[in-house]
Design a protein around this motif. Sequence first.
Motif, mmCIF file in Angstrom:
data_model
loop_
_atom_site.group_PDB
_atom_site.id
_atom_site.type_symbol
_atom_site.label_atom_id
_atom_site.label_comp_id
_atom_site.label_asym_id
_atom_site.label_seq_id
_atom_site.Cartn_x
_atom_site.Cartn_y
_atom_site.Cartn_z
ATOM 1 N N PRO A 75 61.641 40.295 52.062
ATOM 2 C CA PRO A 75 60.441 41.713 52.468
ATOM 3 C C PRO A 75 59.324 41.247 52.848
ATOM 4 O O PRO A 75 59.256 39.426 52.603
ATOM 5 C CB PRO A 75 60.565 41.880 51.198
ATOM 6 C CG PRO A 75 60.273 41.101 49.820
ATOM 7 C CD PRO A 75 62.296 40.438 50.961
ATOM 8 N N SER A 76 57.879 41.837 53.199
ATOM 9 C CA SER A 76 56.766 41.188 53.007
ATOM 10 C C SER A 76 56.538 40.008 54.402
ATOM 11 O O SER A 76 56.681 38.572 53.728
ATOM 12 C CB SER A 76 56.233 40.799 51.592
ATOM 13 O OG SER A 76 56.544 41.977 51.012
ATOM 14 N N GLU A 77 57.190 40.450 55.620
ATOM 15 C CA GLU A 77 57.323 39.486 56.824
ATOM 16 C C GLU A 77 57.442 37.771 56.030
ATOM 17 O O GLU A 77 56.905 37.167 56.837
ATOM 18 C CB GLU A 77 55.741 39.271 57.062
ATOM 19 C CG GLU A 77 55.816 40.617 57.938
ATOM 20 C CD GLU A 77 54.706 41.024 58.767
ATOM 21 O OE1 GLU A 77 53.532 40.437 58.598
ATOM 22 O OE2 GLU A 77 54.419 41.874 59.714
ATOM 23 N N GLN A 78 58.750 37.850 55.083
ATOM 24 C CA GLN A 78 58.682 36.570 54.353
ATOM 25 C C GLN A 78 59.642 35.150 55.881
ATOM 26 O O GLN A 78 58.888 34.613 56.316
ATOM 27 C CB GLN A 78 59.275 36.285 53.350
ATOM 28 C CG GLN A 78 58.928 36.973 52.222
ATOM 29 C CD GLN A 78 60.005 36.977 50.811
ATOM 30 O OE1 GLN A 78 61.394 36.711 51.310
ATOM 31 N NE2 GLN A 78 59.801 38.074 49.861
ATOM 32 N N LEU A 79 59.795 36.118 56.872
ATOM 33 C CA LEU A 79 60.915 35.377 57.893
ATOM 34 C C LEU A 79 59.928 35.518 59.116
ATOM 35 O O LEU A 79 60.094 35.324 59.979
ATOM 36 C CB LEU A 79 62.430 35.635 58.054
ATOM 37 C CG LEU A 79 63.402 35.874 56.901
ATOM 38 C CD1 LEU A 79 64.584 36.607 56.918
ATOM 39 C CD2 LEU A 79 62.991 34.302 56.326
ATOM 40 N N GLY A 80 58.508 36.116 59.385
ATOM 41 C CA GLY A 80 57.967 36.262 60.425
ATOM 42 C C GLY A 80 57.963 37.602 60.936
ATOM 43 O O GLY A 80 57.607 38.845 59.483
ATOM 44 N N SER A 81 56.832 37.772 61.300
ATOM 45 C CA SER A 81 55.912 39.222 62.090
ATOM 46 C C SER A 81 57.708 39.797 62.744
ATOM 47 O O SER A 81 58.653 39.700 62.347
ATOM 48 C CB SER A 81 55.062 39.258 63.095
ATOM 49 O OG SER A 81 55.792 38.658 64.189
ATOM 50 N N GLU A 82 57.625 40.954 62.687
ATOM 51 C CA GLU A 82 58.804 42.067 62.739
ATOM 52 C C GLU A 82 58.706 41.966 64.179
ATOM 53 O O GLU A 82 60.342 41.663 64.433
ATOM 54 C CB GLU A 82 58.380 43.508 62.581
ATOM 55 C CG GLU A 82 57.833 44.414 61.823
ATOM 56 C CD GLU A 82 58.373 46.189 61.427
ATOM 57 O OE1 GLU A 82 57.392 46.509 62.715
ATOM 58 O OE2 GLU A 82 57.380 46.692 60.743
ATOM 59 N N ALA A 83 58.302 41.395 65.226
ATOM 60 C CA ALA A 83 58.762 40.678 66.426
ATOM 61 C C ALA A 83 59.281 39.609 66.787
ATOM 62 O O ALA A 83 60.381 39.424 66.429
ATOM 63 C CB ALA A 83 57.602 40.971 67.537
ATOM 64 N N GLU A 84 58.770 38.852 65.383
ATOM 65 C CA GLU A 84 59.483 37.337 65.066
ATOM 66 C C GLU A 84 61.322 37.539 64.744
ATOM 67 O O GLU A 84 61.895 36.624 65.052
ATOM 68 C CB GLU A 84 58.654 36.095 64.443
ATOM 69 C CG GLU A 84 57.583 35.542 65.085
ATOM 70 C CD GLU A 84 56.566 35.086 64.528
ATOM 71 O OE1 GLU A 84 55.961 34.492 65.186
ATOM 72 O OE2 GLU A 84 56.963 35.578 62.430
ATOM 73 N N MET A 85 60.914 38.719 63.218
ATOM 74 C CA MET A 85 62.128 38.647 63.104
ATOM 75 C C MET A 85 63.440 39.292 63.974
ATOM 76 O O MET A 85 64.584 39.274 63.733
ATOM 77 C CB MET A 85 61.964 39.692 62.118
ATOM 78 C CG MET A 85 61.360 39.368 60.662
ATOM 79 S SD MET A 85 61.498 39.763 58.966
ATOM 80 C CE MET A 85 60.211 40.677 59.475
ATOM 81 N N ILE A 86 62.417 40.374 64.948
ATOM 82 C CA ILE A 86 63.826 40.769 65.592
ATOM 83 C C ILE A 86 64.105 40.077 66.688
ATOM 84 O O ILE A 86 65.325 39.490 67.208
ATOM 85 C CB ILE A 86 62.892 41.501 66.436
ATOM 86 C CG1 ILE A 86 62.608 43.073 65.716
ATOM 87 C CG2 ILE A 86 64.439 41.970 67.815
ATOM 88 C CD1 ILE A 86 61.648 44.354 66.480
ATOM 89 N N GLU A 87 63.656 38.973 66.855
ATOM 90 C CA GLU A 87 64.139 37.673 67.948
ATOM 91 C C GLU A 87 65.124 36.391 67.583
ATOM 92 O O GLU A 87 65.892 36.265 68.070
ATOM 93 C CB GLU A 87 62.663 36.500 68.131
ATOM 94 C CG GLU A 87 62.973 35.557 69.380
ATOM 95 C CD GLU A 87 61.603 35.056 69.881
ATOM 96 O OE1 GLU A 87 61.340 34.867 70.788
ATOM 97 O OE2 GLU A 87 60.627 34.821 68.822
#
Length: 337
Positions: A75-87
């Motif tokens: 959660p909480s953008e631990q893996l990056g922003s929403e755009a970065e996670m989708i990428e």
Amino acid sequence: MKKFRNFMIIVTVALAVSIGIAVFTSDHIVESDEIITIRFGHGSAETNERHLAVMKFKELVERKSNGQIKVEVFPSEQLGSEAEMIESVTFNDLQMVAASAFSQYDQRISVFELPYLFETREQAWNVLDGEVGEEVAELFLENNLRILTYFENGFRHVTSNRPIKTQEDLAGLKIRTPEFPLSLSTFKAFGANPTPMAFGELYMGLQQGTVDAQENPIANIYASKFQEVQDYLNLTGHQYMPLPVAISDEFWHDLSAENQQLIKESSQQAAQFHRELVQTNEESMVEELQAGGMEIIQTETESFKKAASQVQEEFKAEFGDRLVDQILRALENDPDK
């Protein structure tokens, strides 16, 4: 002696075959016992209903698969922003994501977010779960994004440090919006000064005065404790926004048909859980925000709707008449309208 030799040959062949079968069977068992791991990222806090819905998905998948599929939640953008996670999902580095930023790959998904398109959640859900929702989801397969379902983002409202009673009260206000063309165009039409900013940076941005206002669904406002840095909750309801849940299509095709069905059904059940949870909790959230110091403003929306009409026409041309008309026809035939 010859008969004995022939007998031993038969025994040897039979033994070899049996060993081969045992090895094959053993390999098959090992393969079926392998744990499949799904790494699932999203941008909300662990107190947010979105996180609870993703955890519901985890519970359903792990139980239905008897532990063969494990879901790790970030959660909480631990893996990056929403755009970065989708990428990351497009590259198959991350298996699943629940996020809003899909318009970076195809603007047509923003058709659901046209200002004042839906009057109720039920209208939106019927469209998302029907032919239009499926058609829009198919647009993203070429980017390795398979949209399984739509979680609930809900209707968006404005928080600020001055009351927003009519559209004119937004004039010149520096307001944080997502970096989506439709959101930017909407608030420009309202007369505000839209300023994109990552959601994870928003609380500090409001606290430090980098932006004066923001707009989000009630659940996000509540979970992020924006009442600590904003004085007014203005019930504008200017946009409905779904939350697509996507899985890497490459990862999807490596799954068995049984596991595909299991994951699809679990995502849909989690979506229904999320929708009901948000709807049930929203009234109490508003009460708690008010108790925490926010003043609730029942904004007059007619002036907003007039300003939004130009945005609808602008994006209708971009999305194509057919897609927008499909939604409008579905709304006309909607018994909830």
